[in-house]
Scaffold this active site. Sequence first.
Site, PDB file in Angstrom:
ATOM      1  N   ARG A 173       0.822  -1.218   0.000  1.00 35.39           N
ATOM      2  CA  ARG A 173       0.000   0.000   0.000  1.00 35.39           C
ATOM      3  C   ARG A 173       0.855   1.267   0.000  1.00 35.39           C
ATOM      4  O   ARG A 173       0.482   2.270  -0.604  1.00 35.39           O
ATOM      5  CB  ARG A 173      -0.914   0.017   1.237  1.00 35.39           C
ATOM      6  CG  ARG A 173      -2.134  -0.853   1.062  1.00 35.39           C
ATOM      7  CD  ARG A 173      -3.007  -0.801   2.294  1.00 35.39           C
ATOM      8  NE  ARG A 173      -4.282  -1.432   2.046  1.00 35.39           N
ATOM      9  CZ  ARG A 173      -5.176  -1.701   2.978  1.00 35.39           C
ATOM     10  NH1 ARG A 173      -4.925  -1.409   4.247  1.00 35.39           N
ATOM     11  NH2 ARG A 173      -6.324  -2.262   2.677  1.00 35.39           N
ATOM     12  N   LYS A 205     -13.057  -8.917   9.195  1.00 34.97           N
ATOM     13  CA  LYS A 205     -13.908  -7.746   9.439  1.00 34.97           C
ATOM     14  C   LYS A 205     -15.379  -8.058   9.153  1.00 34.97           C
ATOM     15  O   LYS A 205     -15.949  -7.640   8.143  1.00 34.97           O
ATOM     16  CB  LYS A 205     -13.424  -6.556   8.609  1.00 34.97           C
ATOM     17  CG  LYS A 205     -12.052  -6.082   9.068  1.00 34.97           C
ATOM     18  CD  LYS A 205     -11.548  -4.947   8.220  1.00 34.97           C
ATOM     19  CE  LYS A 205     -10.158  -4.513   8.661  1.00 34.97           C
ATOM     20  NZ  LYS A 205      -9.546  -3.554   7.741  1.00 34.97           N
TER      21      LYS A 205
END
Length: 371
Positions: free
Chosen positions: A35, A178
């Site tokens: 990222r 999640k």
Amino acid sequence: MKTLKDLDVKNKRVLVRCDFNVPLDEKGEINDDFRIKQTLPTIEYLLKNKARVILMSHLGDGGSLQVIQKRLEKYLGVPVLLGKKKAGEGEILLLENLRFHKGEEKNDEKFAKGLAKLGDVYVNEAFAVCHRPHASIIGVPKYLPSAAGFLLEKEIKILSRVLEDPWRPLVVIIGGLKIESKIKVIKQFLEKADQLLVGGKIAEPILIVKGICVGRPWPLEEVVKEIEKFNLTSTKLHLPIDALVSPDETGEMYVNEAAPGRVRKDEMLLDIGPETIKMFSKIIKEAKMIVWAGPVGLFERPFFEKGTKAIAEQIVRNYKAFKIVGGGDTLSALKKFGLRDKFDHISTGGGAMLAFLGGEELPGLKILEQQ
Ligand code: 3PG
């Protein structure tokens, strides 16, 4: 939507929302800096065009961005000042973890205005956080001329193609931790995809609500509400039919294979089992397009990496399919197995990628479109 090249950045203070929320190892060191690397073209462009660069990000829910600062300095070759108010010529300012402040997640107006005061223009380079209505995502662009960075632009371009005209059969694989955010997209994918494979932690509450996993703690009410919205008997929905279970995450006491209905109260489901691998593999083999977000087991531990590795290998073996993968943990898994370069698109977003492909309106994109 305006993009970076539409903005005049010369001698301007450019506030860039990045997603430096990278996976860390047990010692707090960066496990995978994909990222970070993906945001470098935007930062380099800003430096080259004489902008004063101010970067901001979250990292987990509480760690310092010191590790990010060091990695940025290594790649950019210029000083990166952490948590300071001002930067000199040629220096970069990196704000401390945005989630140190309660106002970030609450999208507090005062907090957003405070951030906006630090810049003259705003760039959103954090595709992976665009599904979160947080201050740095939807608050700041209300007060500054705003645009999408190069990475955000690229993600939207590629993922829009998939959204508008997917190759079929489209197989979507959802796993990971999640639960609260991913459970919301299951309903959409049961409509859009031809097959939906669910593994990892997110499979458990579905198995419980379906009445397959019994005697386990009832999931959170908000999760149950989402599950009740979708068709639990859909033939497109494929859940684990067996699992690797153990009393703890190390797997050192014992690891057993068990059907989900036979898991004991004191055991955890830590990977999909061999029968599930076979079932999932058969479906993956037939796909023309594959979207994958979230490991199907605790791949970080050697005892529980088999399921995620087998799924990754099966996807790669399907050479005719267009393959998209996203999410921090899934990318770490692919790095571990040396399979990352075998995918057609690696998205920096996990939950955000799924929300986008599920057809949801992402708050971070909506606000940029309104500019
Ligand atoms: C991600 O890792 O998907 C993004 O950084 C968003 O993180 P969050 O789920 O903690 O908001």
